[in-house]
Design a protein around this motif. Structure first.
Motif, PDB file in Angstrom:
ATOM      1  N   VAL A 271       0.839  -1.195   0.000  1.00 34.09           N
ATOM      2  CA  VAL A 271       0.000   0.000   0.000  1.00 34.09           C
ATOM      3  C   VAL A 271       0.876   1.248   0.000  1.00 34.09           C
ATOM      4  O   VAL A 271       2.027   1.220   0.436  1.00 34.09           O
ATOM      5  CB  VAL A 271      -0.937   0.029   1.223  1.00 34.09           C
ATOM      6  N   GLN A 272       0.336   2.350  -0.476  1.00 34.48           N
ATOM      7  CA  GLN A 272       1.078   3.608  -0.389  1.00 34.48           C
ATOM      8  C   GLN A 272       1.164   4.016   1.080  1.00 34.48           C
ATOM      9  O   GLN A 272       0.305   3.688   1.896  1.00 34.48           O
ATOM     10  CB  GLN A 272       0.396   4.694  -1.215  1.00 34.48           C
ATOM     11  N   GLY A 273       2.230   4.710   1.393  1.00 31.94           N
ATOM     12  CA  GLY A 273       2.409   5.145   2.776  1.00 31.94           C
ATOM     13  C   GLY A 273       2.502   3.991   3.740  1.00 31.94           C
ATOM     14  O   GLY A 273       1.912   4.017   4.817  1.00 31.94           O
ATOM     15  N   PRO A 289       9.859  17.026  15.263  1.00 28.74           N
ATOM     16  CA  PRO A 289       9.184  16.625  14.024  1.00 28.74           C
ATOM     17  C   PRO A 289       9.375  15.149  13.681  1.00 28.74           C
ATOM     18  O   PRO A 289      10.425  14.561  13.932  1.00 28.74           O
ATOM     19  CB  PRO A 289       9.838  17.519  12.963  1.00 28.74           C
ATOM     20  N   VAL A 290       8.335  14.575  13.093  1.00 26.05           N
ATOM     21  CA  VAL A 290       8.358  13.187  12.622  1.00 26.05           C
ATOM     22  C   VAL A 290       8.120  13.188  11.119  1.00 26.05           C
ATOM     23  O   VAL A 290       7.135  13.751  10.624  1.00 26.05           O
ATOM     24  CB  VAL A 290       7.282  12.335  13.338  1.00 26.05           C
ATOM     25  N   LEU A 291       9.033  12.562  10.408  1.00 26.22           N
ATOM     26  CA  LEU A 291       8.947  12.417   8.956  1.00 26.22           C
ATOM     27  C   LEU A 291       8.644  10.961   8.639  1.00 26.22           C
ATOM     28  O   LEU A 291       8.927  10.066   9.446  1.00 26.22           O
ATOM     29  CB  LEU A 291      10.270  12.818   8.297  1.00 26.22           C
ATOM     30  N   VAL A 292       8.089  10.722   7.472  1.00 24.67           N
ATOM     31  CA  VAL A 292       7.785   9.345   7.083  1.00 24.67           C
ATOM     32  C   VAL A 292       8.290   9.091   5.672  1.00 24.67           C
ATOM     33  O   VAL A 292       8.244   9.970   4.803  1.00 24.67           O
ATOM     34  CB  VAL A 292       6.274   9.040   7.183  1.00 24.67           C
ATOM     35  N   VAL A 293       8.781   7.875   5.444  1.00 30.58           N
ATOM     36  CA  VAL A 293       9.266   7.445   4.140  1.00 30.58           C
ATOM     37  C   VAL A 293       8.568   6.142   3.783  1.00 30.58           C
ATOM     38  O   VAL A 293       8.083   5.437   4.650  1.00 30.58           O
ATOM     39  CB  VAL A 293      10.808   7.260   4.168  1.00 30.58           C
ATOM     40  N   GLY A 294       8.484   5.836   2.508  1.00 28.09           N
ATOM     41  CA  GLY A 294       7.941   4.539   2.102  1.00 28.09           C
ATOM     42  C   GLY A 294       6.747   4.634   1.185  1.00 28.09           C
ATOM     43  O   GLY A 294       5.613   4.780   1.641  1.00 28.09           O
ATOM     44  N   LYS A 295       7.003   4.569  -0.120  1.00 26.73           N
ATOM     45  CA  LYS A 295       5.971   4.558  -1.155  1.00 26.73           C
ATOM     46  C   LYS A 295       5.014   5.743  -1.023  1.00 26.73           C
ATOM     47  O   LYS A 295       3.803   5.599  -0.941  1.00 26.73           O
ATOM     48  CB  LYS A 295       5.209   3.236  -1.158  1.00 26.73           C
ATOM     49  N   ILE A 296       5.599   6.914  -1.022  1.00 29.28           N
ATOM     50  CA  ILE A 296       4.813   8.155  -1.041  1.00 29.28           C
ATOM     51  C   ILE A 296       5.122   8.822  -2.378  1.00 29.28           C
ATOM     52  O   ILE A 296       6.037   9.634  -2.493  1.00 29.28           O
ATOM     53  CB  ILE A 296       5.165   9.059   0.141  1.00 29.28           C
ATOM     54  N   GLY A 297       4.367   8.460  -3.387  1.00 29.31           N
ATOM     55  CA  GLY A 297       4.634   8.949  -4.726  1.00 29.31           C
ATOM     56  C   GLY A 297       3.563   9.858  -5.285  1.00 29.31           C
ATOM     57  O   GLY A 297       3.762  10.503  -6.315  1.00 29.31           O
ATOM     58  N   GLU A 298       2.414   9.915  -4.616  1.00 29.87           N
ATOM     59  CA  GLU A 298       1.310  10.738  -5.089  1.00 29.87           C
ATOM     60  C   GLU A 298       1.367  12.108  -4.408  1.00 29.87           C
ATOM     61  O   GLU A 298       1.331  12.189  -3.172  1.00 29.87           O
ATOM     62  CB  GLU A 298      -0.029  10.062  -4.768  1.00 29.87           C
ATOM     63  N   PRO A 299       1.447  13.197  -5.158  1.00 31.65           N
ATOM     64  CA  PRO A 299       1.596  14.512  -4.529  1.00 31.65           C
ATOM     65  C   PRO A 299       0.436  14.888  -3.612  1.00 31.65           C
ATOM     66  O   PRO A 299       0.646  15.448  -2.534  1.00 31.65           O
ATOM     67  CB  PRO A 299       1.699  15.460  -5.719  1.00 31.65           C
ATOM     68  N   ARG A 300      -0.780  14.591  -4.018  1.00 34.85           N
ATOM     69  CA  ARG A 300      -1.938  14.936  -3.176  1.00 34.85           C
ATOM     70  C   ARG A 300      -1.902  14.138  -1.872  1.00 34.85           C
ATOM     71  O   ARG A 300      -2.283  14.645  -0.813  1.00 34.85           O
ATOM     72  CB  ARG A 300      -3.239  14.667  -3.931  1.00 34.85           C
ATOM     73  N   TYR A 301      -1.459  12.904  -1.952  1.00 36.52           N
ATOM     74  CA  TYR A 301      -1.364  12.065  -0.749  1.00 36.52           C
ATOM     75  C   TYR A 301      -0.287  12.615   0.186  1.00 36.52           C
ATOM     76  O   TYR A 301      -0.474  12.655   1.405  1.00 36.52           O
ATOM     77  CB  TYR A 301      -1.058  10.628  -1.145  1.00 36.52           C
ATOM     78  N   ALA A 339       5.917  13.335 -13.709  1.00 38.66           N
ATOM     79  CA  ALA A 339       6.241  11.993 -14.198  1.00 38.66           C
ATOM     80  C   ALA A 339       6.169  11.030 -13.020  1.00 38.66           C
ATOM     81  O   ALA A 339       6.911  11.195 -12.044  1.00 38.66           O
ATOM     82  CB  ALA A 339       7.630  11.975 -14.823  1.00 38.66           C
ATOM     83  N   PRO A 340       5.292  10.020 -13.079  1.00 35.29           N
ATOM     84  CA  PRO A 340       5.010   9.231 -11.887  1.00 35.29           C
ATOM     85  C   PRO A 340       5.918   8.015 -11.695  1.00 35.29           C
ATOM     86  O   PRO A 340       6.284   7.330 -12.645  1.00 35.29           O
ATOM     87  CB  PRO A 340       3.570   8.765 -12.123  1.00 35.29           C
ATOM     88  N   CYS A 341       6.266   7.782 -10.450  1.00 36.86           N
ATOM     89  CA  CYS A 341       6.863   6.498 -10.079  1.00 36.86           C
ATOM     90  C   CYS A 341       5.741   5.479 -10.008  1.00 36.86           C
ATOM     91  O   CYS A 341       4.704   5.714  -9.386  1.00 36.86           O
ATOM     92  CB  CYS A 341       7.549   6.603  -8.721  1.00 36.86           C
ATOM     93  N   ALA A 342       5.936   4.341 -10.671  1.00 34.85           N
ATOM     94  CA  ALA A 342       4.925   3.279 -10.666  1.00 34.85           C
ATOM     95  C   ALA A 342       5.346   2.110  -9.790  1.00 34.85           C
ATOM     96  O   ALA A 342       4.796   1.013  -9.910  1.00 34.85           O
ATOM     97  CB  ALA A 342       4.654   2.806 -12.094  1.00 34.85           C
ATOM     98  N   ALA A 343       6.328   2.333  -8.911  1.00 39.53           N
ATOM     99  CA  ALA A 343       6.767   1.334  -7.930  1.00 39.53           C
ATOM    100  C   ALA A 343       7.262   0.041  -8.569  1.00 39.53           C
ATOM    101  O   ALA A 343       7.153  -1.016  -7.982  1.00 39.53           O
ATOM    102  CB  ALA A 343       5.640   1.033  -6.932  1.00 39.53           C
ATOM    103  N   CYS A 344       7.812   0.140  -9.777  1.00 40.30           N
ATOM    104  CA  CYS A 344       8.255  -1.074 -10.470  1.00 40.30           C
ATOM    105  C   CYS A 344       9.623  -1.536  -9.992  1.00 40.30           C
ATOM    106  O   CYS A 344       9.933  -2.732 -10.054  1.00 40.30           O
ATOM    107  CB  CYS A 344       8.291  -0.840 -11.973  1.00 40.30           C
ATOM    108  N   ALA A 345      10.480  -0.607  -9.560  1.00 42.22           N
ATOM    109  CA  ALA A 345      11.846  -0.883  -9.082  1.00 42.22           C
ATOM    110  C   ALA A 345      12.760  -1.441 -10.171  1.00 42.22           C
ATOM    111  O   ALA A 345      13.872  -1.880  -9.881  1.00 42.22           O
ATOM    112  CB  ALA A 345      11.823  -1.837  -7.886  1.00 42.22           C
TER     113      ALA A 345
END
Length: 646
Positions: A271-273, A289-301, A339-345
């Protein structure tokens, strides 16, 4: 209304112009001397110009003699520190902050290849299946001082702070912190407080050497997502302690490097995020502050995560490889132009596993920013492109960006080619982002797209192209085996297109590559009754060539009683629902199949090129029409072709 993500964020004494950080990613661009070379500099400068608030560089080893996985950033001497100062000055000129991710690679060092066992909290097999050795108590003070010196050197080199890595039960601090790795019976092992002791001592030493106003961000797993590992509750307990030892912000990741690699770089099926729940929970106990990483590719999200108060900032990795201008476009509201990342790696991870520098399907200019820069031409040409698959679309876009008059011919009503099929199997729908983005770009750039247009010599001649690009793709292959009726044969593409519906039965899938695996998943998802699948593969591996972050979860999903996977098995002949195979040198008969599906690769479709190459000697073949491969190659060839056209 402006998102809070675009507002300034204060971390310790450092003010970042927005809450968007660029994740550290080892991409194979590093130099043997440990400094930032031109490739890396241009790569990071492009993202700094693109609006990123703070760049976190790749892993920087605090011990130059203990490299990470290959060439590794490090401070070797005064000259290298001066070199880094020139780099940080350039980043600052773009309005961005920059910090290194400092670490002692420990168990993940390639020192074993030099005959030196990699050090860890305890003895175990590292990610390269090499035996580690346990750090002695006598060595620990020296290691702590290396961290302190590395941080102080970063300060001298003009960095705005540091990120300290202790996540994923990985590298030295992560190895000590995780009960999955740490089996010590001294004061650095056993309880959570003891396992965190080295981390706290390192933080204290960094504070002593750098002072109270040098920001420290700590990257950690909110949960290691393993019954043996650290839990969210463990991390909630540690956060206040770590703050007292000088942490100014937390970056929350998740999983472990060995057992849960698909959680660290989450791809298809994740899942995203993926780390948002843990980050949100830790924000409740943190005062920094707390930051988060991990499949955050959608700007609105990304904006939603901050605007809803779940986190204070986001750390983007692959999304910024895909589009260095992600932040500028997001802040301008141009969401569809990203240009979107499609999580293909495929490019970022897959190329690394082949020991190639990382790339990106949708942005082959990643790591080649100067070489593949698309600039306006002084002499626009009429460019005709045949084939509206992802290669043809990418070439049309690139040529249009350069200012050429572009005509794109597609014989079908829809663009996308085989990529439309790739979106259909379970967990693969994200790939459709590329088609949506490219269609938007072709419209924005006023490309003359002619659908339902079968290109032939007359059509091409009538367009008088000054440059001709053939991207006619490939067609499915059937194995040269006795008993196969080409007219009646069921291929993987026919199944995925919905031309052949298989609600159940006893199914044989011939071919255990990525497409064969996806067909199996598709059949299991679509079944409306009892279904058993036998998949045969000539090679000794199922899913060969798949990126590990996608392969691991795919193999877990395929490991079910309804699916039998047979390697080293070659199809010899077919007779109705019965087949003869050769398995490890011995022939045997498999029978009772209600359906046989062939997932046996593809061959180039070059008929038009062969017809036109004499009349148009400058005609260029790209993508599967040149050689069937992945989308990575097709788009790269497309952009390279546009650059050559000039």
């Amino acid at each position: 209304m402006k998102s809070r993500l675009s507002e300034a964020l204060k971390i310790g004494s450092m003010t970042v112009k927005n809450g968007i950080f660029m994740a550290p990613m080892s991409l194979g661009y590093e130099s043997p001397d440990g400094t930032v070379n031109e490739t890396m500099q241009e790569y990071w400068l492009a993202r700094a110009r693109g609006g990123v608030g703070c760049i976190i560089t790749d892993a920087l080893s605090v011990d130059p003699d203990v490299p990470y996985l290959g060439n590794t950033l490090c401070f070797r001497n005064e000259e290298s520190i001066a070199s880094y100062r020139r780099f940080t000055d350039k980043i600052h000129e773009c309005g961005a902050r920059v910090i290194p991710q400092i670490t002692h690679p420990g168990p993940e060092s390639v020192s074993a290849f030099r005959g030196i066992p990699p050090m860890a909290s305890s003895v175990y097999l590292n990610s390269m299946a090499q035996k580690t050795r346990a750090v002695t108590l006598e060595e620990i003070p020296g290691i702590i001082q290396k961290y302190a010196k590395g941080a102080y050197d970063a300060k001298r080199a003009g960095f705005d702070g540091i990120e300290l890595h202790c996540a994923h039960a990985y590298m030295l601090l992560g190895s000590f912190l995780s009960p999955m790795r740490n089996k010590r019976t001294d004061r650095y092992g056993g309880s959570l407080d003891n396992r965190a002791r080295l981390l706290c001592e390192v933080l204290d030493a960094i504070r002593d050497s750098c002072g109270p106003d040098f920001p420290i961000i700590l990257r950690m797993s909110g949960s290691e997502r393993d019954e043996q590992g650290n839990t969210l509750e463990d991390m909630k307990y540690l956060v206040p302690i770590l703050e007292r030892h000088g942490v100014d912000a937390f970056e929350i990741s998740g999983g472990t490097q060995y057992e849960r690699c698909n959680k660290i770089i989450p791809c298809h099926g994740e899942v995203q995020g993926v780390n948002v729940p843990e980050a949100e929970a830790l924000k409740q106990v943190a005062t920094v502050p707390v930051l988060v990483v991990g499949k955050i590719g959608e700007p609105r999200y990304a904006e939603y995560l901050v605007d809803s108060g779940k986190v204070d900032g986001v750390v983007l990795g692959r999304a910024l490889i895909a589009d260095p201008d992600f932040v500028k476009k997001m802040e301008a509201g141009d969401y569809d132009g990203i240009a979107p990342c499609a999580a293909c790696a495929i490019g970022c991870v897959g190329e690394q596993t082949k020991r190639h520098p990382a790339s990106c399907v949708i942005n082959p200019a990643a790591g080649r920013e100067k070489e593949l820069e698309l600039t306006k031409t002084e002499r626009p040409k009429r460019v005709v492109i045949v084939g509206g698959g992802i290669g043809g679309m990418a070439c049309a876009r690139a040529c249009a960006v350069c200012g050429h008059e572009v005509v794109l011919l597609e014989r079908e009503n829809e663009l996308g080619g085989q990529m439309r099929l790739a979106c259909i199997p379970p967990h693969k729908q994200e790939l459709s982002k590329w088609i949506v983005y490219l269609e938007h770009e072709l419209e924005r750039l006023s490309v003359d797209v002619r659908r339902n247009t079968a290109a032939d010599r007359d059509v091409i001649d009538s367009l008088s192209p000054e440059a001709l690009v053939i991207a006619t793709g490939a067609g499915e292959m059937l194995p040269p085996v006795q008993g196969i009726d080409p007219e009646q044969a069921i291929t993987a593409w026919k199944v995925l297109r919905g031309e052949t519906a298989i609600p159940g039965g006893n199914v044989l899938v011939v071919g255990g590559g990525m497409v064969g695996c996806e067909v199996c998943e598709y059949l299991m998802h679509q079944k409306r009754g009892s279904c058993h699948i036998t998949m045969i593969e000539m090679a000794d591996e199922i899913g060969a060539g798949m990126v590990v972050n996608n392969k691991v979860p795919a193999m877990i999903r395929l490991n079910r009683p309804e699916i039998t996977m047979m390697t080293g098995t070659k199809l010899v002949s077919v007779n109705g629902g019965e087949v003869t195979v050769e398995r490890h040198g011995t022939q045997e008969v498999l029978s009772g199949f209600t359906h046989i599906i062939y997932a046996c690769g593809a061959r180039p479709v070059r008929g038009l090129y062969e017809e036109l190459k004499e009349a148009y000697p400058e005609a260029v073949l790209i993508g599967d029409a040149l050689q069937p491969a992945q989308a990575l190659e097709a788009v790269r060839q497309a952009v390279e072709t546009a650059v050559r056209i000039g």
